[in-house]
Design a protein around this motif. Structure first.
Motif, short mmCIF file in Angstrom:
data_model
loop_
_atom_site.label_atom_id
_atom_site.label_comp_id
_atom_site.label_asym_id
_atom_site.label_seq_id
_atom_site.Cartn_x
_atom_site.Cartn_y
_atom_site.Cartn_z
N VAL A 130 5.53 5.89 -1.82
CA VAL A 130 4.98 4.60 -2.22
C VAL A 130 3.74 4.80 -3.09
CG1 VAL A 130 3.98 2.42 -1.44
CG2 VAL A 130 5.86 3.46 -0.16
N LEU A 131 3.77 4.23 -4.29
CA LEU A 131 2.65 4.30 -5.23
C LEU A 131 1.99 2.93 -5.32
CD1 LEU A 131 4.54 6.19 -8.08
CD2 LEU A 131 2.96 7.21 -6.44
N THR A 132 0.66 2.89 -5.37
CA THR A 132 -0.03 1.61 -5.42
C THR A 132 -1.14 1.61 -6.46
OG1 THR A 132 -1.61 2.27 -3.70
CG2 THR A 132 0.41 1.16 -2.97
N GLU A 137 2.68 -2.47 -5.77
CA GLU A 137 3.20 -1.43 -4.88
C GLU A 137 4.61 -1.05 -5.34
OE1 GLU A 137 4.63 -1.56 -0.38
OE2 GLU A 137 2.44 -1.40 -0.50
N VAL A 138 4.85 0.25 -5.49
CA VAL A 138 6.14 0.75 -5.95
C VAL A 138 6.72 1.71 -4.92
CG1 VAL A 138 7.37 2.07 -7.71
CG2 VAL A 138 5.52 0.52 -8.38
N ASP A 139 7.87 1.36 -4.37
CA ASP A 139 8.59 2.24 -3.46
C ASP A 139 9.58 3.02 -4.32
OD1 ASP A 139 10.52 3.36 -1.66
OD2 ASP A 139 9.87 1.95 -0.12
N VAL A 145 9.67 -2.88 -6.49
CA VAL A 145 8.31 -3.15 -6.96
C VAL A 145 7.87 -4.50 -6.40
CG1 VAL A 145 6.82 -3.54 -8.95
CG2 VAL A 145 8.66 -1.84 -9.08
N THR A 146 6.68 -4.53 -5.80
CA THR A 146 6.13 -5.79 -5.34
C THR A 146 4.75 -6.00 -5.95
OG1 THR A 146 5.19 -4.75 -3.35
CG2 THR A 146 7.38 -5.75 -3.15
N VAL A 147 4.44 -7.26 -6.25
CA VAL A 147 3.13 -7.64 -6.77
C VAL A 147 2.61 -8.75 -5.86
CG1 VAL A 147 1.83 -8.54 -8.72
CG2 VAL A 147 3.80 -7.04 -9.12
N LYS A 148 1.50 -8.47 -5.18
CA LYS A 148 0.95 -9.41 -4.20
C LYS A 148 1.99 -9.79 -3.16
CE LYS A 148 -2.45 -11.31 -7.43
NZ LYS A 148 -2.98 -12.51 -8.12
N GLY A 149 2.81 -8.81 -2.80
CA GLY A 149 3.81 -9.02 -1.75
C GLY A 149 5.11 -9.63 -2.21
N GLU A 150 5.18 -10.02 -3.50
CA GLU A 150 6.39 -10.63 -4.04
C GLU A 150 7.19 -9.61 -4.84
OE1 GLU A 150 7.43 -13.79 -3.51
OE2 GLU A 150 5.70 -14.11 -2.18
N GLU A 158 11.68 -0.03 -17.42
CA GLU A 158 10.39 -0.60 -17.02
C GLU A 158 9.90 0.03 -15.72
OE1 GLU A 158 11.11 -5.04 -19.00
OE2 GLU A 158 11.42 -4.70 -16.86
N PHE A 159 10.83 0.25 -14.80
CA PHE A 159 10.47 0.89 -13.53
C PHE A 159 9.95 2.30 -13.76
CE2 PHE A 159 11.24 3.45 -9.80
CZ PHE A 159 10.85 2.65 -8.74
N GLU A 160 10.67 3.08 -14.58
CA GLU A 160 10.27 4.46 -14.85
C GLU A 160 8.93 4.49 -15.58
OE1 GLU A 160 11.66 7.06 -13.59
OE2 GLU A 160 13.24 5.85 -12.68
N LEU A 161 8.71 3.55 -16.46
CA LEU A 161 7.45 3.47 -17.19
C LEU A 161 6.30 3.17 -16.24
CD1 LEU A 161 5.85 3.38 -19.81
CD2 LEU A 161 6.65 1.04 -20.17
N LEU A 162 6.49 2.20 -15.35
CA LEU A 162 5.45 1.86 -14.38
C LEU A 162 5.18 3.02 -13.44
CD1 LEU A 162 3.53 -0.15 -13.03
CD2 LEU A 162 5.48 -1.03 -11.72
N LYS A 163 6.23 3.68 -12.99
CA LYS A 163 6.06 4.83 -12.09
C LYS A 163 5.26 5.93 -12.76
CE LYS A 163 9.52 7.63 -11.09
NZ LYS A 163 10.77 8.21 -10.50
#
Length: 224
Positions: A130-132, A137-139, A145-150, A158-163
């Protein structure tokens, strides 16, 4: 059980590998060339790859090197499978990032044993999944991917870029490095592809998107 990709141009050998792995409970997908493997990796990352060195459309060692230099595939356990048996061939494969090396012909029991051993070793070495950053938060295991719990729905890239940004928080990443790591060595697009994905990623992250900062004439950084 983990999904295993078999990359082997010899149909008979591929059939034997598939039969053995499926009988041991593994899910399997087969590929006869490097191109079809790369296409499949765009959609799904396997738990392990059995990679032949001699392929009709290229050298398996070059494919291995490319996989290790792409953040999306760099951690995939890889066993090289080849008819070459010299020590130099093995050393080269291991130096490029192979986790294990099997020389044809090999026994089915040996294949299954090596696959299971590598998967056990990989699992024991797994880092925090888990990365934050702020409210992001990224599992990485569940690819959630969650932002403020959503839940935040991202595309594969996009996921790979954020990771990649989260793993390298505080480090400025050039557009070229992002292109190489996220899109891969053989991608022929322009660097503005990165800018476009950053833009949509920021939008999807909402207020938290401002954490992705632009470094003029260089690239991007997650927080500083």
């Amino acid at each position: 059980m983990p999904l295993i990709y078999i990359v082997e141009d010899d149909e008979n050998i591929r059939e034997i590998q598939r039969f053995a792995l499926k009988n041991s409970g593994f899910d399997v997908q087969e590929f006869s060339c490097g191109k079809s493997l790369r296409q499949a990796l765009e959609h799904k990352i396997p738990g392990l790859i059995l990679l032949d060195i001699m392929l009709p459309d290229g050298d398996g060692l070059e494919i291995l090197s490319a996989l290790r230099h792409n953040s999306a595939t760099s951690q995939i356990p890889i066993i090289m499978v080849t008819a070459k048996s010299t020590e130099l061939d093995k050393v080269k494969g291991l130096d490029l990032g192979a986790d294990d090396y099997m020389t044809k012909p090999f026994g089915i029991m040996e294949l299954i044993s090596r696959v299971k051993a590598l998967l056990r070793r990989t699992k024991s070495m797994e880092e925090v999944s888990v990365l934050t950053s702020g409210c992001i938060e990224v599992d990485t295991e569940k690819r959630i991917v969650t932002v403020k719990g959503e839940i935040c729905q991202l595309t594969f890239k996009e996921f790979e870029l954020l990771k990649m940004l989260l793993i390298n928080q505080g480090i400025v990443l050039s557009r070229d490095k992002i292109m190489d790591q996220v899109w891969g060595f053989d991608y022929e697009g322009e660097s503005r592809t990165v800018d476009m994905h950053i833009k949509t990623l920021r939008q999807k992250l909402g207020e938290e998107g401002s954490a992705i900062q632009t470094v003029r004439n260089v690239g991007y950084v997650m927080g500083r």
